[in-house]
Design an enzyme around this catalytic site. Structure first.
Site, PDB file in Angstrom:
ATOM      1  N   HIS A 180       0.850  -1.194   0.000  1.00 17.73           N
ATOM      2  CA  HIS A 180       0.000   0.000   0.000  1.00 17.73           C
ATOM      3  C   HIS A 180       0.886   1.244   0.000  1.00 17.73           C
ATOM      4  CE1 HIS A 180       1.231  -0.391   4.167  1.00 17.73           C
ATOM      5  NE2 HIS A 180       1.116   0.916   4.198  1.00 17.73           N
ATOM      6  N   HIS A 210       6.136   6.469  -0.710  1.00 16.29           N
ATOM      7  CA  HIS A 210       6.922   5.257  -0.914  1.00 16.29           C
ATOM      8  C   HIS A 210       6.082   4.050  -0.539  1.00 16.29           C
ATOM      9  CE1 HIS A 210       7.466   6.083   3.374  1.00 16.29           C
ATOM     10  NE2 HIS A 210       7.626   4.770   3.519  1.00 16.29           N
TER      11      HIS A 210
HETATM   12  P1  2AM Z   1       6.422   2.619   6.343  1.00 16.31           P
HETATM   13  O1  2AM Z   1       6.001   1.492   5.453  1.00 16.31           O
HETATM   14  O2  2AM Z   1       7.133   3.687   5.661  1.00 16.31           O
HETATM   15  O3  2AM Z   1       7.089   2.150   7.588  1.00 16.31           O
HETATM   16  C1  2AM Z   1       1.191   1.073   8.497  1.00 16.31           C
HETATM   17  O4  2AM Z   1       2.016   0.818   9.597  1.00 16.31           O
HETATM   18  C2  2AM Z   1       1.819   2.101   7.585  1.00 16.31           C
HETATM   19  O5  2AM Z   1       1.964   3.334   8.292  1.00 16.31           O
HETATM   20  C3  2AM Z   1       3.177   1.718   7.047  1.00 16.31           C
HETATM   21  O6  2AM Z   1       3.158   1.892   5.663  1.00 16.31           O
HETATM   22  C4  2AM Z   1       4.139   2.707   7.681  1.00 16.31           C
HETATM   23  O7  2AM Z   1       5.050   3.285   6.809  1.00 16.31           O
HETATM   24  C5  2AM Z   1       3.261   3.842   8.088  1.00 16.31           C
HETATM   25  N1  2AM Z   1       3.802   4.510   9.255  1.00 16.31           N
HETATM   26  C6  2AM Z   1       4.219   5.801   9.314  1.00 16.31           C
HETATM   27  N2  2AM Z   1       4.627   6.103  10.546  1.00 16.31           N
HETATM   28  C7  2AM Z   1       4.524   4.976  11.292  1.00 16.31           C
HETATM   29  C8  2AM Z   1       4.835   4.645  12.644  1.00 16.31           C
HETATM   30  N3  2AM Z   1       5.292   5.566  13.502  1.00 16.31           N
HETATM   31  N4  2AM Z   1       4.627   3.381  13.041  1.00 16.31           N
HETATM   32  C9  2AM Z   1       4.154   2.443  12.178  1.00 16.31           C
HETATM   33  N5  2AM Z   1       3.822   2.690  10.908  1.00 16.31           N
HETATM   34  C10 2AM Z   1       4.011   3.949  10.455  1.00 16.31           C
END
Ligand code: 2AM
Length: 172
Positions: free
Chosen positions: A40, A120
């Site tokens: 996603h 991303h």
């Molecule tokens: P990431 O893939 O760049 O880690 C669900 O967890 C989504 O929320 C993930 O795509 C994650 O991004 C994003 N996300 C952003 N901040 C987060 C955080 N503090 N903890 C967990 N997920 C985060």
């Protein structure tokens, strides 16, 4: 519940991302790869949220869907340290959607990460590889037609995402 707001992908885009993960594995990379059904694009991470916050998040999501569907294309790959991602080609409508969704969520009382939005798609975390990885993300475009409110649960150690609410863009 742990919530985030995202754009989900049609099957051809998911396939292109799976192909990229296969390239990583073929080059000897090990790590925590994203399960294909979990791929996603995050627009905003909300964190732990109660029932009232969940309703507020749904209102925020609904408030930004009065826009036309727009095209998105995968573009390149990169990493933040040991986290590897696939990117999206520079998209003004995507940046506007993220900005508006984050503003609507803040207006509903959520405190979000202040870092600039860097679109991303996480392919793998904690990646270790024997050689520098060279990835070629297949060309894939799609029409973004809705925004989704997602719930993240870890069930028996497996991360599962569920779409608990979605709003279609005008005309989608
Ligand atoms: P990431 O893939 O760049 O880690 C669900 O967890 C989504 O929320 C993930 O795509 C994650 O991004 C994003 N996300 C952003 N901040 C987060 C955080 N503090 N903890 C967990 N997920 C985060």
């Amino acid at each position: 519940m742990r919530l985030f707001v995202a754009i989900l992908f049609p099957e051809p885009v998911r396939k292109a991302l799976m192909d990229t993960m296969a390239q990583m594995r073929a080059q000897g990379a090990h790590g925590n790869f994203t399960r294909p059904e979990n791929l996603h694009l995050t627009l905003a991470f909300l964190g732990e949220t109660g029932a009232e916050g969940c309703r507020a998040a749904m209102r925020a999501v609904d408030s930004v869907c009065g826009r036309a569907p727009f095209s998105l294309s995968l573009g390149g790959a990169g990493r933040f340290g040991a986290l590897w991602w696939a990117g999206l080609q520079n998209s003004a409508p995507l940046a506007a959607l993220a900005r508006d969704a984050q503003a609507a969520l803040r207006a509903e009382g959520f405190s979000l990460d202040r870092r600039p939005f860097q679109p991303h798609i996480t392919l793998a975390r904690q990646v270790e590889a024997p050689v520098p990885l060279r990835l070629c993300v297949p060309r894939a475009s799609f029409s973004a037609e809705r925004i989704s409110l997602m719930r993240s649960d870890r069930i028996n150690g497996v991360l599962r995402y569920a779409e608990i609410h979605a709003a279609s863009f005008r005309g989608a």
